[in-house]
Design an enzyme around this catalytic site. Sequence first.
Site, PDB file in Angstrom:
ATOM      1  CG  HIS A 156      14.887  -5.799  -5.761  1.00 43.84           C
ATOM      2  ND1 HIS A 156      14.085  -5.514  -4.681  1.00 43.84           N
ATOM      3  CD2 HIS A 156      15.543  -4.659  -6.049  1.00 43.84           C
ATOM      4  CE1 HIS A 156      14.267  -4.255  -4.327  1.00 43.84           C
ATOM      5  NE2 HIS A 156      15.153  -3.710  -5.137  1.00 43.84           N
ATOM      6  CG  HIS A 178       4.728  -1.661  -5.314  1.00 44.87           C
ATOM      7  ND1 HIS A 178       5.954  -1.146  -4.947  1.00 44.87           N
ATOM      8  CD2 HIS A 178       3.806  -0.796  -4.841  1.00 44.87           C
ATOM      9  CE1 HIS A 178       5.773  -0.023  -4.270  1.00 44.87           C
ATOM     10  NE2 HIS A 178       4.486   0.221  -4.190  1.00 44.87           N
TER      11      HIS A 178
HETATM   12  P1  AMP Z   1       3.772   2.649  -2.365  1.00 42.31           P
HETATM   13  O1  AMP Z   1       3.393   3.737  -1.401  1.00 42.31           O
HETATM   14  O2  AMP Z   1       3.260   2.853  -3.743  1.00 42.31           O
HETATM   15  O3  AMP Z   1       5.259   2.356  -2.301  1.00 42.31           O
HETATM   16  O4  AMP Z   1       2.997   1.358  -1.870  1.00 42.31           O
HETATM   17  C1  AMP Z   1       3.448   0.499  -0.885  1.00 42.31           C
HETATM   18  C2  AMP Z   1       2.254  -0.285  -0.432  1.00 42.31           C
HETATM   19  O5  AMP Z   1       2.709  -1.410   0.301  1.00 42.31           O
HETATM   20  C3  AMP Z   1       1.302   0.489   0.475  1.00 42.31           C
HETATM   21  O6  AMP Z   1       0.011   0.571  -0.127  1.00 42.31           O
HETATM   22  C4  AMP Z   1       1.299  -0.338   1.762  1.00 42.31           C
HETATM   23  O7  AMP Z   1       0.022  -0.400   2.360  1.00 42.31           O
HETATM   24  C5  AMP Z   1       1.755  -1.705   1.275  1.00 42.31           C
HETATM   25  N1  AMP Z   1       2.405  -2.535   2.265  1.00 42.31           N
HETATM   26  C6  AMP Z   1       3.361  -2.167   3.162  1.00 42.31           C
HETATM   27  N2  AMP Z   1       3.730  -3.221   3.902  1.00 42.31           N
HETATM   28  C7  AMP Z   1       3.011  -4.290   3.467  1.00 42.31           C
HETATM   29  C8  AMP Z   1       2.921  -5.671   3.828  1.00 42.31           C
HETATM   30  N3  AMP Z   1       3.685  -6.191   4.811  1.00 42.31           N
HETATM   31  N4  AMP Z   1       2.050  -6.452   3.171  1.00 42.31           N
HETATM   32  C9  AMP Z   1       1.265  -5.950   2.190  1.00 42.31           C
HETATM   33  N5  AMP Z   1       1.302  -4.666   1.788  1.00 42.31           N
HETATM   34  C10 AMP Z   1       2.149  -3.846   2.424  1.00 42.31           C
HETATM   35 ZN    ZN Z   2      12.729  -6.581  -3.526  1.00 38.00          ZN
END
Ligand code: AMP
Ligand code: ZN
Length: 115
Positions: free
Chosen positions: A45, A98
């Site tokens: 993390h 990410h």
């Molecule tokens: P960010 O807005 O850059 O923090 O991106 C977070 C991303 O996580 C978004 O594009 C969401 O669609 C994605 N996301 C949220 N929950 C999940 C999940 N359970 N599995 C896969 N992607 C997710």
């Molecule tokens: Zn984490």
Amino acid sequence: MDCLFCKIIAGEIPGTKVYEDEDVYAFRDINPIAPVHVLIVPKKHISGASEINSDNSAVVAKIFEAAAKIARAEGYPDSFRIVTNCGEDAGQTVHHLHFHLLAGVKMGWSANTGI
Ligand code: AMP
Ligand code: ZN
């Protein structure tokens, strides 16, 4: 720790894994904005790009190596975008570092800043 992506990495919450190695995990975004939309994350993390430092930055190189492999495997070896959102103004919603890997569509360049 109550972190969605840590739970996906641990298999406690389902995710569609596309790549895994010792340090890196990648899975499909649940709400894709491109034909290929994969999230590539460090297994350990880190809350976001502002927390990258000399102790943990090696994993970022590994993430980019993984990105090239995934893009190849997904059929877009030389045309893709990698984005990381850090903090509130950039729209970060999950506070585990990410990198969005996007491919499969002709992309404009506005970064959706709204300006
Ligand atoms: P960010 O807005 O850059 O923090 O991106 C977070 C991303 O996580 C978004 O594009 C969401 O669609 C994605 N996301 C949220 N929950 C999940 C999940 N359970 N599995 C896969 N992607 C997710
Ligand atoms: Zn984490």
